[in-house]
Design a protein around this motif. Structure first.
Motif, PDB file in Angstrom:
ATOM      1  N   PRO A 104      10.393   1.637  -9.516  1.00 54.26           N
ATOM      2  CA  PRO A 104       9.861   1.672  -8.155  1.00 54.26           C
ATOM      3  C   PRO A 104       8.626   0.811  -7.975  1.00 54.26           C
ATOM      4  O   PRO A 104       8.289   0.436  -6.873  1.00 54.26           O
ATOM      5  CB  PRO A 104       9.545   3.166  -7.932  1.00 54.26           C
ATOM      6  CG  PRO A 104       9.450   3.746  -9.311  1.00 54.26           C
ATOM      7  CD  PRO A 104      10.380   2.946 -10.163  1.00 54.26           C
ATOM      8  N   THR A 105       7.922   0.520  -9.031  1.00 54.10           N
ATOM      9  CA  THR A 105       6.747  -0.352  -8.925  1.00 54.10           C
ATOM     10  C   THR A 105       7.078  -1.687  -9.565  1.00 54.10           C
ATOM     11  O   THR A 105       7.138  -1.817 -10.770  1.00 54.10           O
ATOM     12  CB  THR A 105       5.537   0.289  -9.638  1.00 54.10           C
ATOM     13  OG1 THR A 105       5.903   0.573 -10.997  1.00 54.10           O
ATOM     14  CG2 THR A 105       5.130   1.587  -8.954  1.00 54.10           C
ATOM     15  N   GLU A 106       7.324  -2.674  -8.684  1.00 54.34           N
ATOM     16  CA  GLU A 106       7.690  -3.991  -9.194  1.00 54.34           C
ATOM     17  C   GLU A 106       6.507  -4.640  -9.884  1.00 54.34           C
ATOM     18  O   GLU A 106       5.367  -4.490  -9.455  1.00 54.34           O
ATOM     19  CB  GLU A 106       8.132  -4.884  -8.036  1.00 54.34           C
ATOM     20  CG  GLU A 106       9.450  -4.500  -7.410  1.00 54.34           C
ATOM     21  CD  GLU A 106       9.833  -5.505  -6.340  1.00 54.34           C
ATOM     22  OE1 GLU A 106      10.835  -6.206  -6.506  1.00 54.34           O
ATOM     23  OE2 GLU A 106       9.102  -5.584  -5.346  1.00 54.34           O
ATOM     24  N   PRO A 107       6.759  -5.400 -10.951  1.00 52.56           N
ATOM     25  CA  PRO A 107       5.663  -6.181 -11.528  1.00 52.56           C
ATOM     26  C   PRO A 107       5.212  -7.232 -10.536  1.00 52.56           C
ATOM     27  O   PRO A 107       5.962  -7.662  -9.662  1.00 52.56           O
ATOM     28  CB  PRO A 107       6.312  -6.808 -12.770  1.00 52.56           C
ATOM     29  CG  PRO A 107       7.783  -6.787 -12.497  1.00 52.56           C
ATOM     30  CD  PRO A 107       8.019  -5.554 -11.669  1.00 52.56           C
ATOM     31  N   ASP A 108       3.945  -7.618 -10.663  1.00 49.79           N
ATOM     32  CA  ASP A 108       3.387  -8.562  -9.713  1.00 49.79           C
ATOM     33  C   ASP A 108       4.229  -9.823  -9.591  1.00 49.79           C
ATOM     34  O   ASP A 108       4.394 -10.378  -8.508  1.00 49.79           O
ATOM     35  CB  ASP A 108       1.953  -8.934 -10.124  1.00 49.79           C
ATOM     36  CG  ASP A 108       0.984  -7.786  -9.868  1.00 49.79           C
ATOM     37  OD1 ASP A 108       1.395  -6.827  -9.204  1.00 49.79           O
ATOM     38  OD2 ASP A 108      -0.159  -7.857 -10.341  1.00 49.79           O
ATOM     39  N   ALA A 109       4.771 -10.291 -10.719  1.00 49.29           N
ATOM     40  CA  ALA A 109       5.522 -11.537 -10.695  1.00 49.29           C
ATOM     41  C   ALA A 109       6.792 -11.425  -9.866  1.00 49.29           C
ATOM     42  O   ALA A 109       7.349 -12.432  -9.440  1.00 49.29           O
ATOM     43  CB  ALA A 109       5.858 -11.960 -12.119  1.00 49.29           C
ATOM     44  N   ALA A 110       7.272 -10.188  -9.637  1.00 51.84           N
ATOM     45  CA  ALA A 110       8.520 -10.004  -8.899  1.00 51.84           C
ATOM     46  C   ALA A 110       8.297  -9.797  -7.405  1.00 51.84           C
ATOM     47  O   ALA A 110       9.254  -9.706  -6.647  1.00 51.84           O
ATOM     48  CB  ALA A 110       9.281  -8.807  -9.478  1.00 51.84           C
ATOM     49  N   ILE A 111       7.054  -9.704  -6.981  1.00 53.09           N
ATOM     50  CA  ILE A 111       6.774  -9.483  -5.560  1.00 53.09           C
ATOM     51  C   ILE A 111       7.124 -10.738  -4.777  1.00 53.09           C
ATOM     52  O   ILE A 111       6.699 -11.840  -5.111  1.00 53.09           O
ATOM     53  CB  ILE A 111       5.297  -9.106  -5.350  1.00 53.09           C
ATOM     54  CG1 ILE A 111       5.012  -7.755  -5.990  1.00 53.09           C
ATOM     55  CG2 ILE A 111       4.962  -9.056  -3.867  1.00 53.09           C
ATOM     56  CD1 ILE A 111       3.565  -7.345  -5.905  1.00 53.09           C
ATOM     57  N   ARG A 112       7.895 -10.575  -3.738  1.00 55.24           N
ATOM     58  CA  ARG A 112       8.295 -11.704  -2.909  1.00 55.24           C
ATOM     59  C   ARG A 112       7.235 -11.997  -1.862  1.00 55.24           C
ATOM     60  O   ARG A 112       6.696 -11.084  -1.244  1.00 55.24           O
ATOM     61  CB  ARG A 112       9.629 -11.416  -2.233  1.00 55.24           C
ATOM     62  CG  ARG A 112      10.807 -11.303  -3.177  1.00 55.24           C
ATOM     63  CD  ARG A 112      12.084 -11.100  -2.403  1.00 55.24           C
ATOM     64  NE  ARG A 112      12.290 -12.180  -1.448  1.00 55.24           N
ATOM     65  CZ  ARG A 112      13.178 -12.132  -0.454  1.00 55.24           C
ATOM     66  NH1 ARG A 112      13.898 -11.043  -0.278  1.00 55.24           N
ATOM     67  NH2 ARG A 112      13.319 -13.148   0.362  1.00 55.24           N
ATOM     68  N   ILE A 113       6.941 -13.257  -1.659  1.00 57.44           N
ATOM     69  CA  ILE A 113       6.006 -13.673  -0.623  1.00 57.44           C
ATOM     70  C   ILE A 113       6.835 -14.154   0.559  1.00 57.44           C
ATOM     71  O   ILE A 113       7.603 -15.116   0.429  1.00 57.44           O
ATOM     72  CB  ILE A 113       5.078 -14.788  -1.126  1.00 57.44           C
ATOM     73  CG1 ILE A 113       4.304 -14.325  -2.362  1.00 57.44           C
ATOM     74  CG2 ILE A 113       4.114 -15.217  -0.027  1.00 57.44           C
ATOM     75  CD1 ILE A 113       3.411 -15.401  -2.960  1.00 57.44           C
ATOM     76  N   PRO A 114       6.741 -13.514   1.715  1.00 57.62           N
ATOM     77  CA  PRO A 114       7.559 -13.932   2.856  1.00 57.62           C
ATOM     78  C   PRO A 114       7.242 -15.365   3.274  1.00 57.62           C
ATOM     79  O   PRO A 114       6.108 -15.820   3.182  1.00 57.62           O
ATOM     80  CB  PRO A 114       7.158 -12.939   3.957  1.00 57.62           C
ATOM     81  CG  PRO A 114       6.530 -11.782   3.241  1.00 57.62           C
ATOM     82  CD  PRO A 114       5.888 -12.351   2.017  1.00 57.62           C
ATOM     83  N   THR A 115       8.256 -16.059   3.745  1.00 54.49           N
ATOM     84  CA  THR A 115       8.066 -17.415   4.262  1.00 54.49           C
ATOM     85  C   THR A 115       8.203 -17.454   5.773  1.00 54.49           C
ATOM     86  O   THR A 115       8.389 -18.519   6.360  1.00 54.49           O
ATOM     87  CB  THR A 115       9.067 -18.380   3.613  1.00 54.49           C
ATOM     88  OG1 THR A 115      10.404 -17.924   3.875  1.00 54.49           O
ATOM     89  CG2 THR A 115       8.850 -18.470   2.107  1.00 54.49           C
ATOM     90  N   THR A 116       8.132 -16.280   6.406  1.00 58.25           N
ATOM     91  CA  THR A 116       8.180 -16.210   7.863  1.00 58.25           C
ATOM     92  C   THR A 116       6.872 -16.729   8.454  1.00 58.25           C
ATOM     93  O   THR A 116       5.851 -16.799   7.761  1.00 58.25           O
ATOM     94  CB  THR A 116       8.401 -14.760   8.308  1.00 58.25           C
ATOM     95  OG1 THR A 116       7.419 -13.925   7.654  1.00 58.25           O
ATOM     96  CG2 THR A 116       9.785 -14.278   7.912  1.00 58.25           C
ATOM     97  N   PRO A 117       6.848 -17.106   9.748  1.00 61.66           N
ATOM     98  CA  PRO A 117       5.616 -17.603  10.354  1.00 61.66           C
ATOM     99  C   PRO A 117       4.494 -16.559  10.278  1.00 61.66           C
ATOM    100  O   PRO A 117       4.760 -15.350  10.277  1.00 61.66           O
ATOM    101  CB  PRO A 117       6.026 -17.871  11.810  1.00 61.66           C
ATOM    102  CG  PRO A 117       7.492 -18.110  11.758  1.00 61.66           C
ATOM    103  CD  PRO A 117       8.003 -17.198  10.674  1.00 61.66           C
ATOM    104  N   PRO A 118       3.240 -16.988  10.217  1.00 61.64           N
ATOM    105  CA  PRO A 118       2.111 -16.038  10.168  1.00 61.64           C
ATOM    106  C   PRO A 118       2.101 -15.115  11.383  1.00 61.64           C
ATOM    107  O   PRO A 118       2.474 -15.508  12.490  1.00 61.64           O
ATOM    108  CB  PRO A 118       0.886 -16.961  10.152  1.00 61.64           C
ATOM    109  CG  PRO A 118       1.383 -18.252   9.583  1.00 61.64           C
ATOM    110  CD  PRO A 118       2.789 -18.395  10.092  1.00 61.64           C
ATOM    111  N   SER A 119       1.664 -13.891  11.153  1.00 61.59           N
ATOM    112  CA  SER A 119       1.579 -12.914  12.243  1.00 61.59           C
ATOM    113  C   SER A 119       0.258 -12.998  12.987  1.00 61.59           C
ATOM    114  O   SER A 119       0.109 -12.402  14.056  1.00 61.59           O
ATOM    115  CB  SER A 119       1.772 -11.495  11.691  1.00 61.59           C
ATOM    116  OG  SER A 119       0.768 -11.187  10.728  1.00 61.59           O
ATOM    117  N   VAL A 120      -0.717 -13.712  12.440  1.00 57.97           N
ATOM    118  CA  VAL A 120      -2.019 -13.882  13.097  1.00 57.97           C
ATOM    119  C   VAL A 120      -2.017 -15.214  13.849  1.00 57.97           C
ATOM    120  O   VAL A 120      -1.239 -16.120  13.532  1.00 57.97           O
ATOM    121  CB  VAL A 120      -3.159 -13.866  12.061  1.00 57.97           C
ATOM    122  CG1 VAL A 120      -3.280 -12.498  11.421  1.00 57.97           C
ATOM    123  CG2 VAL A 120      -2.939 -14.939  10.991  1.00 57.97           C
ATOM    124  N   PRO A 121      -2.867 -15.366  14.876  1.00 56.50           N
ATOM    125  CA  PRO A 121      -2.935 -16.661  15.574  1.00 56.50           C
ATOM    126  C   PRO A 121      -3.343 -17.780  14.608  1.00 56.50           C
ATOM    127  O   PRO A 121      -4.170 -17.578  13.727  1.00 56.50           O
ATOM    128  CB  PRO A 121      -4.006 -16.421  16.640  1.00 56.50           C
ATOM    129  CG  PRO A 121      -4.022 -14.939  16.862  1.00 56.50           C
ATOM    130  CD  PRO A 121      -3.729 -14.344  15.522  1.00 56.50           C
TER     131      PRO A 121
END
Length: 388
Positions: free
Chosen positions: A84-101
């Motif tokens: 249930p706790t993924e290792p840091d290396a397995a965390i996916r970084i989204p490539t969607t547009p930023p949610s902030v201006p």
């Protein structure tokens, strides 16, 4: 003719027998079939019964005399699931547009939609933002709605980290006043206070240094340092008395960036920088020491993590740098954020998107191309992201 006595007697007996009615005999009980004697299986079965009986007794005793519960149904083996706790290396970084201006190629995007015009920079949130146009003028907005400032702005305005309040200095007649408003639909005004604006020739110009998420405003120059309380009792506090020699550099969601000395500019970091809380009485309470920076340090929304550029990486005509520094607020967990290959972080343009992700415009090495990047501070990795 001779008579056969035996034959005569037999015939008479036969006639008598036929004349008698003798009831039929009742059926005799049949003997049940004998079982086949498989002695060894029966002994094994008996032993199993005894073992099971003993087990039931033990379970019954363990449960305080309650009825034994039926044994659980056997379960089929399942495939191994990931932890249930993924290792840091397995965390996916989204490539969607930023949610902030954000501003990319002089185009302003808020909530994933482009705002008309040509722009240099933006701060705040989709609920309330402050942006500078390419012609040097300032506008503010909420979502896609753009609003103009109706009064002249001798110095840049400032918006609170949550985008709720906006404060600025303007000139009315021969007086300079500090004023502001709520950026929500209510548009509640803050009123205003008169100030001595200082002199730009000697570097004593007064500017708005920070607007807190609760609407408190801090203004400061060489000879002026005030805390204004527009939504408390509209009064001001003289910080030169309550916090002498302390310089306010910026506001964050979790406190003020300050130093115990300054060279007289808003980016001055002479002395020791620190994160602080401020009371309505104007008392500064340090909450954590900060590394040396040059006005570009940002604090995560939960107040647990810092990101900044090394002071020696900035200066001159530098427009992009290859790495950012990161650490926990207590000084542990130092890490380096490296821009994607072939790209560099646009100077002074990084901003927290949430408690883990930082987004920034990035410039291509030796080119004018611009993209947006998202970095996971937890993993120390950065990726390019898609934009509209």
């Amino acid at each position: 003719m001779p008579i056969d006595v035996e034959e005569t007697l037999g015939q008479e007996l036969h006639d008598v027998a036929e004349s008698l009615r003798i009831p039929a005999m009742p059926p005799l009980p049949q003997e049940p079939p004998r079982p086949r004697r498989h002695w060894q299986p029966l002994l094994v079965a008996a032993a199993v019964v005894l073992i099971l009986a003993g087990t039931v007794l033990v379970v019954t005793n363990d449960r305080g005399g309650r009825e034994p519960q039926p044994a659980p149904s056997p379960t089929l083996p399942t495939s191994t699931l990931p932890s249930p706790t993924e290792p840091d290396a397995a965390i996916r970084i989204p490539t969607t547009p930023p949610s902030v201006p954000y501003v990319l190629d002089q185009q302003l995007y808020v909530g994933g939609e482009q705002v008309p015009g040509s722009w240099w920079s933006v701060e705040g949130t989709a609920q309330g933002w402050l942006a500078q146009r390419a012609d040097g003028t300032w506008q503010w907005g909420r979502g896609q709605r753009v609003e103009d400032f109706t009064l002249p702005l001798p110095v840049p305005p400032v918006i609170s980290p949550n985008g709720r309040y906006l404060a600025y200095i303007t000139r009315e007649g021969d007086k300079d006043i500090v004023t502001g408003f709520d950026t929500s639909f209510s548009g509640e005004g803050m009123g205003g206070i008169g100030i001595d604006p200082g002199d730009p020739q000697d570097g004593s110009t007064v500017t708005v240094r920070a607007v807190m998420n609760d609407g408190r405003v801090l203004v400061q120059g060489t000879d002026t340092a005030l805390l204004w309380l527009p939504f408390v009792d509209t009064t001001t506090v003289d910080l030169s008395r309550t916090a002498p020699d302390q310089q306010i550099l910026d506001g964050t969601a979790t406190g003020l960036l300050a130093t115990d000395g300054s060279d007289g500019t808003i980016d001055g970091t002479q002395g020791s920088p620190y994160l602080a809380e401020i009371s309505n009485d104007g008392l500064l309470t340090p909450t954590a020491p900060l590394p040396n920076f040059s006005g570009d340090l940002i604090v995560s929304p939960d107040g647990q993590r810092l990101v900044w550029a090394s002071p020696d990486a900035l200066g001159g005509e530098v427009t992009a740098i290859g790495t950012l520094q990161s650490q926990n607020i207590d000084g542990t967990g130092r890490a380096i954020l490296t821009a994607p290959d072939g790209w560099g972080f646009r100077v002074m343009d990084w901003v927290w998107e949430d408690d883990d992700f930082v987004v920034s415009a990035v410039l291509a090495d030796g080119d004018t191309a611009e993209r947006m990047a998202r970095c996971s501070v937890r993993t120390g990795r950065c990726v390019l992201v898609q934009v509209p």
